[in-house]
Motif scaffolding. Structure first.
Motif, PDB file in Angstrom:
ATOM      1  N   ASP A  99      17.152 -58.613  81.123  1.00 27.36           N
ATOM      2  CA  ASP A  99      15.909 -57.847  80.928  1.00 27.36           C
ATOM      3  C   ASP A  99      14.740 -58.807  81.102  1.00 27.36           C
ATOM      4  N   VAL A 100      14.528 -59.253  82.340  1.00 29.13           N
ATOM      5  CA  VAL A 100      13.418 -60.161  82.630  1.00 29.13           C
ATOM      6  C   VAL A 100      12.498 -59.497  83.655  1.00 29.13           C
ATOM      7  N   ALA A 101      11.227 -59.412  83.303  1.00 38.65           N
ATOM      8  CA  ALA A 101      10.268 -58.766  84.198  1.00 38.65           C
ATOM      9  C   ALA A 101       9.784 -59.795  85.216  1.00 38.65           C
ATOM     10  N   GLN A 102      10.569 -59.978  86.268  1.00 37.41           N
ATOM     11  CA  GLN A 102      10.254 -60.976  87.305  1.00 37.41           C
ATOM     12  C   GLN A 102      10.417 -60.352  88.683  1.00 37.41           C
ATOM     13  N   PRO A 103       9.782 -60.934  89.712  1.00 41.52           N
ATOM     14  CA  PRO A 103       9.953 -60.382  91.067  1.00 41.52           C
ATOM     15  C   PRO A 103      11.385 -60.519  91.602  1.00 41.52           C
ATOM     16  N   LEU A 114      25.985 -62.934  77.613  1.00 39.63           N
ATOM     17  CA  LEU A 114      24.864 -63.784  78.022  1.00 39.63           C
ATOM     18  C   LEU A 114      23.668 -62.862  78.190  1.00 39.63           C
ATOM     19  N   TYR A 115      22.641 -63.086  77.380  1.00 41.97           N
ATOM     20  CA  TYR A 115      21.480 -62.203  77.343  1.00 41.97           C
ATOM     21  C   TYR A 115      20.292 -62.947  77.950  1.00 41.97           C
ATOM     22  N   LEU A 116      19.794 -62.471  79.088  1.00 36.31           N
ATOM     23  CA  LEU A 116      18.682 -63.138  79.794  1.00 36.31           C
ATOM     24  C   LEU A 116      17.384 -62.381  79.537  1.00 36.31           C
ATOM     25  N   GLY A 117      16.405 -63.066  78.966  1.00 29.53           N
ATOM     26  CA  GLY A 117      15.148 -62.407  78.611  1.00 29.53           C
ATOM     27  C   GLY A 117      15.210 -61.892  77.184  1.00 29.53           C
ATOM     28  N   ALA A 118      15.522 -62.808  76.259  1.00 29.96           N
ATOM     29  CA  ALA A 118      15.791 -62.420  74.868  1.00 29.96           C
ATOM     30  C   ALA A 118      14.528 -62.029  74.112  1.00 29.96           C
ATOM     31  N   ALA A 119      13.367 -62.502  74.577  1.00 31.16           N
ATOM     32  CA  ALA A 119      12.081 -62.274  73.892  1.00 31.16           C
ATOM     33  C   ALA A 119      12.215 -62.683  72.416  1.00 31.16           C
ATOM     34  N   ASN A 120      11.684 -61.860  71.518  1.00 28.67           N
ATOM     35  CA  ASN A 120      11.723 -62.278  70.111  1.00 28.67           C
ATOM     36  C   ASN A 120      12.975 -61.824  69.367  1.00 28.67           C
ATOM     37  N   GLY A 121      13.943 -61.344  70.110  1.00 29.76           N
ATOM     38  CA  GLY A 121      15.270 -61.150  69.512  1.00 29.76           C
ATOM     39  C   GLY A 121      15.511 -59.793  68.878  1.00 29.76           C
ATOM     40  N   THR A 122      14.659 -58.815  69.145  1.00 31.29           N
ATOM     41  CA  THR A 122      14.896 -57.518  68.501  1.00 31.29           C
ATOM     42  C   THR A 122      16.174 -56.861  69.057  1.00 31.29           C
ATOM     43  N   THR A 123      16.226 -56.696  70.376  1.00 31.11           N
ATOM     44  CA  THR A 123      17.459 -56.116  70.952  1.00 31.11           C
ATOM     45  C   THR A 123      18.648 -57.065  70.761  1.00 31.11           C
ATOM     46  N   VAL A 124      18.388 -58.358  70.884  1.00 32.88           N
ATOM     47  CA  VAL A 124      19.465 -59.343  70.671  1.00 32.88           C
ATOM     48  C   VAL A 124      20.112 -59.138  69.294  1.00 32.88           C
ATOM     49  N   GLY A 178      15.451 -71.651  77.786  1.00 31.90           N
ATOM     50  CA  GLY A 178      15.810 -71.992  79.158  1.00 31.90           C
ATOM     51  C   GLY A 178      15.232 -70.986  80.127  1.00 31.90           C
ATOM     52  N   ASP A 179      15.216 -71.399  81.380  1.00 26.21           N
ATOM     53  CA  ASP A 179      14.717 -70.557  82.457  1.00 26.21           C
ATOM     54  C   ASP A 179      15.927 -69.918  83.154  1.00 26.21           C
ATOM     55  N   ALA A 180      15.966 -68.593  83.142  1.00 32.86           N
ATOM     56  CA  ALA A 180      17.118 -67.885  83.704  1.00 32.86           C
ATOM     57  C   ALA A 180      17.280 -68.120  85.208  1.00 32.86           C
ATOM     58  N   THR A 181      16.243 -68.625  85.869  1.00 27.03           N
ATOM     59  CA  THR A 181      16.377 -68.941  87.297  1.00 27.03           C
ATOM     60  C   THR A 181      17.062 -70.301  87.499  1.00 27.03           C
ATOM     61  N   ARG A 182      17.273 -71.033  86.392  1.00 23.91           N
ATOM     62  CA  ARG A 182      17.872 -72.369  86.487  1.00 23.91           C
ATOM     63  C   ARG A 182      19.069 -72.472  85.539  1.00 23.91           C
ATOM     64  N   ALA A 186      21.514 -66.240  73.931  1.00 20.43           N
ATOM     65  CA  ALA A 186      20.231 -65.570  74.163  1.00 20.43           C
ATOM     66  C   ALA A 186      19.251 -66.539  74.808  1.00 20.43           C
ATOM     67  N   VAL A 187      18.946 -66.274  76.102  1.00 23.19           N
ATOM     68  CA  VAL A 187      18.096 -67.183  76.883  1.00 23.19           C
ATOM     69  C   VAL A 187      16.670 -66.627  76.959  1.00 23.19           C
ATOM     70  N   GLU A 188      15.717 -67.474  76.626  1.00 24.08           N
ATOM     71  CA  GLU A 188      14.303 -67.093  76.685  1.00 24.08           C
ATOM     72  C   GLU A 188      13.508 -68.332  77.073  1.00 24.08           C
ATOM     73  N   PHE A 189      12.476 -68.134  77.945  1.00 25.52           N
ATOM     74  CA  PHE A 189      11.739 -69.334  78.365  1.00 25.52           C
ATOM     75  C   PHE A 189      10.343 -69.465  77.776  1.00 25.52           C
ATOM     76  N   ALA A 190       9.839 -68.426  77.117  1.00 21.69           N
ATOM     77  CA  ALA A 190       8.469 -68.493  76.593  1.00 21.69           C
ATOM     78  C   ALA A 190       8.483 -69.018  75.150  1.00 21.69           C
ATOM     79  N   PRO A 191       7.647 -70.020  74.879  1.00 22.21           N
ATOM     80  CA  PRO A 191       7.710 -70.666  73.558  1.00 22.21           C
ATOM     81  C   PRO A 191       7.420 -69.728  72.376  1.00 22.21           C
TER      82      PRO A 191
HETATM   83  C1  LIG Z   1      10.792 -57.306  78.727  1.00 22.19           C
HETATM   84  S1  LIG Z   1      10.850 -58.767  77.805  1.00 22.19           S
HETATM   85  C2  LIG Z   1      12.446 -58.696  77.050  1.00 22.19           C
HETATM   86  C3  LIG Z   1      12.577 -57.751  75.893  1.00 22.19           C
HETATM   87  C4  LIG Z   1      13.880 -57.928  75.154  1.00 22.19           C
HETATM   88  N1  LIG Z   1      15.009 -57.940  76.057  1.00 22.19           N
HETATM   89  C5  LIG Z   1      14.097 -56.861  74.111  1.00 22.19           C
HETATM   90  O1  LIG Z   1      14.690 -55.816  74.424  1.00 22.19           O
HETATM   91  O2  LIG Z   1      13.701 -57.092  72.967  1.00 22.19           O
HETATM   92  C6  LIG Z   1      11.159 -59.969  79.039  1.00 22.19           C
HETATM   93  C7  LIG Z   1      11.343 -61.352  78.503  1.00 22.19           C
HETATM   94  O3  LIG Z   1      11.895 -62.140  79.534  1.00 22.19           O
HETATM   95  C8  LIG Z   1      11.351 -63.437  79.436  1.00 22.19           C
HETATM   96  N2  LIG Z   1      11.527 -64.085  80.736  1.00 22.19           N
HETATM   97  C9  LIG Z   1      10.897 -63.782  81.907  1.00 22.19           C
HETATM   98  N3  LIG Z   1      11.319 -64.597  82.887  1.00 22.19           N
HETATM   99  C10 LIG Z   1      12.239 -65.417  82.341  1.00 22.19           C
HETATM  100  C11 LIG Z   1      13.029 -66.468  82.851  1.00 22.19           C
HETATM  101  N4  LIG Z   1      12.957 -66.836  84.147  1.00 22.19           N
HETATM  102  N5  LIG Z   1      13.870 -67.108  82.022  1.00 22.19           N
HETATM  103  C12 LIG Z   1      13.958 -66.735  80.717  1.00 22.19           C
HETATM  104  N6  LIG Z   1      13.228 -65.754  80.167  1.00 22.19           N
HETATM  105  C13 LIG Z   1      12.376 -65.093  80.970  1.00 22.19           C
HETATM  106  C14 LIG Z   1       9.898 -63.198  79.036  1.00 22.19           C
HETATM  107  O4  LIG Z   1       9.314 -64.341  78.452  1.00 22.19           O
HETATM  108  C15 LIG Z   1      10.049 -62.020  78.068  1.00 22.19           C
HETATM  109  O5  LIG Z   1      10.163 -62.469  76.740  1.00 22.19           O
END
Ligand SMILES: C[S@@+](CC[C@H](N)C(=O)[O-])C[C@H]1O[C@@H](n2cnc3c(N)ncnc32)[C@H](O)[C@@H]1O
Length: 203
Positions: free
Chosen positions: A123-127, A54-64, A102-106, A76-81
């Motif tokens: 890998d989600v940059a969140q507080p 389960l990959y949280l914060g997939a972004a554009n899928g490079t690491t995925v 989807g939103d990884a907080t939900r 691969a979960v990502e919330f930004a369109p």
């Molecule tokens: C640092 S980037 C990830 C880079 C990616 N893991 C890689 O190595 O290619 C963080 C990603 O987390 C996503 N993100 C942040 N908060 C999120 C959340 N609550 N649910 C899902 N995705 C989230 C952002 O939209 C962003 O694309």
């Protein structure tokens, strides 16, 4: 992990992004990917063909896409369109990536689409990075691992990174996780720590 002349690579078809190729393998750049940085720092880190991730914060899928070259399947979960559009294209070229908007907080919102996994990679940059990892633990099998890539500056820019790191460890331990290994991702990613922990109980 596969290394060619010390360079981390993966086996799949190239051209996913602008990655270089060496001897038919895709170069996995530690400056672009935190997991690749981890694999350069910790030579014993591995991804296995039997693993579901389960990959949280997939972004554009490079690491995925590199994960998918190694493991059985990646949720691969990502919330930004915008990055999600790229992720869907990447997933269309691989049979083992399930893109989830989807939103990884939900996690309850994507629970119907995710089976039990061996590894949660976050890998989600969140507080609230520890909180997000903990909320997703129901997907993780007993004995499975969480790899949390902690961006300390996103948690609290007013605290020193080491304090954010210590607070995060405490939060994960309070949730019943056992910390197995930690490291900082210097020189590849500044103020980022990696925390690897194991789920040892159902609660
Ligand atoms: C640092 S980037 C990830 C880079 C990616 N893991 C890689 O190595 O290619 C963080 C990603 O987390 C996503 N993100 C942040 N908060 C999120 C959340 N609550 N649910 C899902 N995705 C989230 C952002 O939209 C962003 O694309």
């Amino acid at each position: 992990m596969i290394r060619i002349e010390g360079i981390l690579v993966s086996k799949g078809q190239g051209g996913v992004y602008s990655e270089k190729m060496i001897k038919g393998h895709r170069v996995w750049d530690p400056y672009r990917s935190k997991f690749a940085a981890l694999a350069m720092i910790r030579k014993d880190v591995d991804l296995l063909p039997s693993q579901k991730v389960l990959y949280l914060g997939a972004a554009n899928g490079t690491t995925v896409s590199h994960f998918a070259d190694y493991v059985e399947c990646v949720y691969a979960v990502e919330f930004a369109p915008r990055p999600m559009q790229d992720l869907i294209v990447v997933a269309g070229r691989r049979k083992n990536i399930i893109p989830i908007m989807g939103d990884a907080t939900r996690p309850e919102e994507y629970a119907p689409f995710v089976e039990e996994v061996d590894l949660i990679y976050q890998d989600v940059a969140q507080p609230n990075q520890a909180e997000i990892a903990i909320a997703n633990l129901p997907f993780l099998k007993l004995g499975g691992e969480v790899i949390l890539m902690l961006k300390t500056r996103s948690v609290d820019v007013t605290l020193v990174p080491k304090d954010v790191f210590e607070n995060t460890l405490a939060e994960l331990e309070d949730a019943g996780l056992i910390i197995k290994d930690t490291c900082w991702l210097e020189p590849y990613h500044h103020d980022h720590a990696c925390i690897i922990c194991e789920k040892v109980s159902k609660n």
